[in-house]
Motif scaffolding. Structure first.
Motif, mmCIF file in Angstrom:
data_model
loop_
_atom_site.group_PDB
_atom_site.id
_atom_site.type_symbol
_atom_site.label_atom_id
_atom_site.label_comp_id
_atom_site.label_asym_id
_atom_site.label_seq_id
_atom_site.Cartn_x
_atom_site.Cartn_y
_atom_site.Cartn_z
ATOM 1 N N HIS A 16 15.319 54.698 -9.302
ATOM 2 C CA HIS A 16 15.229 53.391 -9.959
ATOM 3 C C HIS A 16 14.361 53.422 -11.209
ATOM 4 C CE1 HIS A 16 16.573 51.027 -6.142
ATOM 5 N NE2 HIS A 16 17.591 51.349 -6.920
ATOM 6 N N THR A 62 10.183 51.533 -4.667
ATOM 7 C CA THR A 62 11.341 51.580 -3.780
ATOM 8 C C THR A 62 11.174 52.634 -2.686
ATOM 9 O OG1 THR A 62 12.746 51.001 -5.661
ATOM 10 C CG2 THR A 62 13.853 51.832 -3.705
ATOM 11 N N GLY A 89 15.513 47.187 -5.606
ATOM 12 C CA GLY A 89 14.813 47.882 -4.530
ATOM 13 C C GLY A 89 13.319 47.947 -4.713
ATOM 14 N N ASP A 93 13.447 46.447 -1.239
ATOM 15 C CA ASP A 93 13.636 47.641 -0.405
ATOM 16 C C ASP A 93 12.426 48.547 -0.542
ATOM 17 O OD1 ASP A 93 14.839 49.417 1.341
ATOM 18 O OD2 ASP A 93 15.927 50.468 -0.240
ATOM 19 N N SER A 94 11.242 47.953 -0.447
ATOM 20 C CA SER A 94 10.016 48.696 -0.732
ATOM 21 C C SER A 94 9.438 49.402 0.483
ATOM 22 C CB SER A 94 8.962 47.736 -1.314
ATOM 23 O OG SER A 94 9.409 47.157 -2.511
#
Length: 236
Positions: A16, A62, A89, A93-94
């Motif tokens: 990312h 992420t 994320g 979505d950590s």
């Protein structure tokens, strides 16, 4: 004039591009009167004095992990009025293993449906689909999204597990395609806010790659979200 203090926390999965992604927004923060501190890990969340003095946390981390002490520092700060925001994320979505973090944010990435199997070639593009971000009635009036029109993207479309305490500003619909196991279209929140104690949280699910972050609609939502989430006078 007292400068606002923004803390940019980045790291985790390099796919990312956390450094390049967050760098896109530093000029905006500085031009809007923020002093910016950048940290490459979540250790700073454990610094109570630093967190208490922070007006806004911008997180891009992420698929990582967070310690109990760090999470306590973050949640304590948000409850006391520190704003918390991020995209894709980097916020949704950590820390999959932390139920308390999921409780704070209110939504968790579950998957991003992919192309038809015969079209997949093994890269990230296998998960890039055309989809529409649809604003809700609330989203058409909220300061973060007011004046924006529904828009299309071609990127990862997040399927999100969430609770009813989030205020959904925009949604996206996952169609029931023949090769998928679900039987009817599924609506997921694409942009939401959340009040937590005295703090404000903004989550924007588009943002997988730099070109998506540079989309005028996505960028506007993220930048407005930073301003809206920032500690208000009533939370000082």
């Amino acid at each position: 004039m007292t400068l606002k203090r923004a803390l940019v926390v980045r790291g985790g999965w390099e796919g990312h591009q956390p450094v390049r992604a967050t760098e896109l927004f530093l000029p905006f923060l500085r031009s809007n009167g923020y002093t910016v501190r950048i940290e490459e890990s979540t250790e700073v969340y454990g610094d109570a004095a630093e967190m208490a003095a922070t007006d806004l946390v911008v997180q891009c981390v992420t698929m990582s992990q967070i310690t109990a002490g760090e999470l306590t520092g973050l949640t304590t700060a948000v409850e006391a009025g520190t704003g918390f925001t991020g995209w894709h994320g980097g916020i949704a979505d950590s820390f999959r293993a932390s139920s308390d973090y999921l409780h704070l944010v209110g939504g968790q990435f579950a998957t991003h449906p992919g192309k038809e199997p015969c079209e997949r070639q093994g890269g990230q593009e296998d998960n890039y689909l055309p989809y529409v971000v649809n604003f809700t009635e609330l989203g058409r009036e909220h300061p973060v999204t007011a004046g924006l029109e529904d828009f299309e993207l071609h990127t990862e479309q997040y399927w999100v597990l969430h609770d009813d305490l989030i205020d959904v500003l925009a949604t996206t619909t996952h169609p029931a395609r023949p090769w998928q196991p679900w039987h009817r279209p599924v609506v997921s929140p694409a942009i939401w806010t959340r009040r937590w104690g005295a703090g404000r949280i903004v989550v924007t699910t588009p943002g997988h790659s730099l070109d998506v972050l540079e989309d005028p609609n996505v960028r506007t939502v993220i930048e407005r979200g930073m301003l809206w989430a920032t500690r208000t006078a009533s939370a000082s």
